[in-house]
Design a protein around this motif. Structure first.
Motif, PDB file in Angstrom:
ATOM      1  N   ALA A 162      28.974  16.562  11.773  1.00  0.00           N
ATOM      2  CA  ALA A 162      30.328  16.570  11.725  1.00  0.00           C
ATOM      3  C   ALA A 162      31.009  15.181  12.802  1.00  0.00           C
ATOM      4  CB  ALA A 162      31.176  17.801  12.437  1.00  0.00           C
ATOM      5  N   THR A 163      30.279  14.433  12.723  1.00  0.00           N
ATOM      6  CA  THR A 163      30.786  13.234  13.749  1.00  0.00           C
ATOM      7  C   THR A 163      32.162  12.798  13.292  1.00  0.00           C
ATOM      8  OG1 THR A 163      28.606  12.515  14.125  1.00  0.00           O
ATOM      9  CG2 THR A 163      30.026  10.744  14.655  1.00  0.00           C
ATOM     10  N   GLU A 164      32.194  12.714  12.142  1.00  0.00           N
ATOM     11  CA  GLU A 164      33.651  12.010  11.428  1.00  0.00           C
ATOM     12  C   GLU A 164      34.744  13.051  11.321  1.00  0.00           C
ATOM     13  OE1 GLU A 164      30.837  11.624  10.060  1.00  0.00           O
ATOM     14  OE2 GLU A 164      30.294   9.697   9.345  1.00  0.00           O
ATOM     15  N   ALA A 165      34.590  14.464  11.570  1.00  0.00           N
ATOM     16  CA  ALA A 165      35.247  15.331  11.081  1.00  0.00           C
ATOM     17  C   ALA A 165      36.632  15.537  12.192  1.00  0.00           C
ATOM     18  CB  ALA A 165      34.476  16.649  11.054  1.00  0.00           C
ATOM     19  N   ARG A 166      37.558  16.026  11.421  1.00  0.00           N
ATOM     20  CA  ARG A 166      38.731  16.283  12.311  1.00  0.00           C
ATOM     21  C   ARG A 166      39.426  17.441  11.763  1.00  0.00           C
ATOM     22  NH1 ARG A 166      41.690  10.554  11.097  1.00  0.00           N
ATOM     23  NH2 ARG A 166      39.984   9.401  12.254  1.00  0.00           N
ATOM     24  N   ARG A 291      44.720  19.231   5.570  1.00  0.00           N
ATOM     25  CA  ARG A 291      45.078  18.906   6.827  1.00  0.00           C
ATOM     26  C   ARG A 291      43.884  18.628   7.869  1.00  0.00           C
ATOM     27  NH1 ARG A 291      47.696  24.662   8.296  1.00  0.00           N
ATOM     28  NH2 ARG A 291      45.653  25.197   7.029  1.00  0.00           N
ATOM     29  N   ASP A 292      42.575  18.622   7.194  1.00  0.00           N
ATOM     30  CA  ASP A 292      41.429  18.489   7.686  1.00  0.00           C
ATOM     31  C   ASP A 292      40.759  17.326   7.234  1.00  0.00           C
ATOM     32  OD1 ASP A 292      42.029  20.784   9.254  1.00  0.00           O
ATOM     33  OD2 ASP A 292      40.622  22.009   8.361  1.00  0.00           O
ATOM     34  N   ARG A 293      39.635  16.750   8.004  1.00  0.00           N
ATOM     35  CA  ARG A 293      38.810  15.630   7.451  1.00  0.00           C
ATOM     36  C   ARG A 293      37.240  16.050   7.579  1.00  0.00           C
ATOM     37  NH1 ARG A 293      37.031  10.120  10.067  1.00  0.00           N
ATOM     38  NH2 ARG A 293      37.908   8.821   8.539  1.00  0.00           N
ATOM     39  N   HIS A 294      36.797  16.111   6.115  1.00  0.00           N
ATOM     40  CA  HIS A 294      35.430  16.522   5.884  1.00  0.00           C
ATOM     41  C   HIS A 294      34.620  15.332   6.305  1.00  0.00           C
ATOM     42  CE1 HIS A 294      31.945  18.048   3.949  1.00  0.00           C
ATOM     43  NE2 HIS A 294      32.233  19.233   3.482  1.00  0.00           N
ATOM     44  N   ALA A 295      33.442  15.337   7.091  1.00  0.00           N
ATOM     45  CA  ALA A 295      32.628  14.437   7.387  1.00  0.00           C
ATOM     46  C   ALA A 295      31.358  14.096   6.331  1.00  0.00           C
ATOM     47  CB  ALA A 295      31.853  14.613   8.815  1.00  0.00           C
ATOM     48  N   ARG A 296      31.577  15.003   5.180  1.00  0.00           N
ATOM     49  CA  ARG A 296      30.758  14.259   4.037  1.00  0.00           C
ATOM     50  C   ARG A 296      29.360  14.090   4.477  1.00  0.00           C
ATOM     51  NH1 ARG A 296      34.544  16.331   0.536  1.00  0.00           N
ATOM     52  NH2 ARG A 296      36.429  15.327   0.871  1.00  0.00           N
ATOM     53  N   HIS A 297      28.680  15.204   5.185  1.00  0.00           N
ATOM     54  CA  HIS A 297      27.019  14.976   5.486  1.00  0.00           C
ATOM     55  C   HIS A 297      26.278  15.536   4.385  1.00  0.00           C
ATOM     56  CE1 HIS A 297      23.704  14.651   7.554  1.00  0.00           C
ATOM     57  NE2 HIS A 297      23.413  15.780   7.805  1.00  0.00           N
TER      58      HIS A 297
END
Ligand code: PLP
Length: 387
Positions: A162-166, A291-297
């Protein structure tokens, strides 16, 4: 129909550019391969990326999780609540510090820890909650943090995916008490082996930094560089978990291309969604909360094993014969030999995780994939399961 792919598509092969290669070579030429100036620059850049006060570079996410529990003083007699839908390392580190892993089931849509199940698993011995942001989808941090605050337990996050997740606009790594990222070869940011721990608490960051390098008071860069001689002292029987400048050389450039690599994986993700929506034998990943951001791993599909005429393992074998490598994330960890035998976990205890564990398979989703590669994957799945 598209022809079978002629060479094997490796699952999780990383996108490494010429700049990364040049920077590794420059590091080799610099004469300083160990923990030094590039690690310091990587930590600073990573801190800025996630918006945490501190970042400690390590040789793995597993090391970070171990040190987080260790620095919190968690040990024998304590319990840590975590998910059984995860990689072995998440629970292994709880065993490493002498504590007891207590599993709680996941939500069938998000595949993340179900906060109600966590609440039911908390006891007077619970010292921490250890959620995993599964596949890159952020957990409901409001629910987990308010639960933790009410019970005065820590939240240590496994953010390996989840490095890019928000979560609600805020980066993962800036929310919980301690957050651990993985830079393993298949992950979103790759340093060969590597990891990063972020926290806002200076005392934890300092303890973890010292414990990551034998528990000694001064690191080698300070001991051997031009800054002059400093004797060191052993403050704690620490570990050998430090990151090297060779790894940080890769990490600095991988961090610089993190967002553009995410955009490529988002494109591949949309194409998979389009191809498999409505397929009678497949369930695609649930949409992400806007409202969130998925890091698409990980792009994980569920196979309808009751109607497919094959098990998930047979499907994976047949995709391999089509020259497509896939992953399995994950088989239920509570049923793995060590956990089942040591803690008497049985089938039926975490039905959602078990359901997913028997049906899930992950398609290749690296930023290295071309659109042609993605079409090969889709064609192979259709050949095996029907259009
Ligand atoms: C990869 C992974 C880890 C371990 O990461 P390392 O950097 O290899 O130690 C931990 N948890 C999860 C969920 C992972 O996928």
């Amino acid at each position: 129909m598209r022809e079978r792919r002629s060479n094997f598509l490796v699952f999780g092969s990383p996108a490494i550019g010429e700049e990364e290669i040049a920077e590794v070579v420059a590091t080799l030429r610099s004469g300083w391969l160990g923990t030094g100036p590039r690690v310091a620059r990587f930590e600073k850049a990573f801190r800025a990326y996630v918006g945490s006060a501190h970042a400690v570079a390590l040789n793995s996410c597993t090391a970070g999780l171990h040190l987080a529990l260790n620095a919190l003083g968690i040990g024998p007699g304590d319990e840590v609540v975590t998910t059984p839908l995860t990689f072995s390392a998440t629970a292994n580190v709880i065993v490493h510090v002498g504590a007891t892993p207590v599993f709680a089931d996941v939500d069938p849509q998000t595949m993340n820890l179900n906060p109600n199940a966590v609440a039911a698993a908390l006891t007077s011995r619970t010292r921490a909650i250890l959620p995993v942001h599964f596949a890159g989808r952020p957990c409901d941090m409001d629910a987990l943090l308010s639960l933790a605050r009410r019970r005065a337990v820590a939240v240590v996050e496994d953010a390996a995916h989840a490095t890019e997740a928000r979560f609600r606009g805020r980066p993962i790594g800036s929310l919980g008490d301690l957050t651990c990222f993985s830079f393993y070869v298949t992950k979103n940011l790759v340093t060969g082996e590597g990891g990063m721990l972020t926290t806002d608490r200076e005392e934890w960051a300092d303890a973890i930094r010292i414990r990551s390098l034998h528990g000694i008071s001064r690191d080698a860069w300070k001991r051997y560089s031009a800054e002059g001689f400093q004797p060191y002292d052993t403050l704690y029987p620490g570990y050998k978990y430090n990151m090297t400048d060779l790894q940080a050389a890769l990490g600095l450039l991988q961090l610089a291309r993190l967002e553009s690599n995410l955009a490529i994986r988002e494109r591949h993700w949309r194409r998979y969604d389009e191809a498999f929506t409505g397929h009678p034998l497949l369930t695609i990943p649930a949409p992400v909360d806007p409202r969130d951001r998925h890091a698409r791993h990980l792009y994980t599909l569920l196979l309808d094993v009751d109607h497919a005429g094959m098990t998930r393992n047979e499907l994976v074998t047949r995709l391999k014969a089509e020259n497509i490598g896939t992953g399995i994330h994950f088989t239920a960890l509570h049923l793995h030999t060590y956990y089942a035998q040591t803690y008497c976990y049985r089938r039926g205890q975490f039905p959602v995780t078990e359901f997913i564990g028997e049906r899930t398979f992950s398609l290749p989703l690296s930023a290295k994939l071309t659109d042609e590669d993605v079409e090969d994957v889709i064609a192979a799945v259709r050949r095996v399961l029907g259009p």
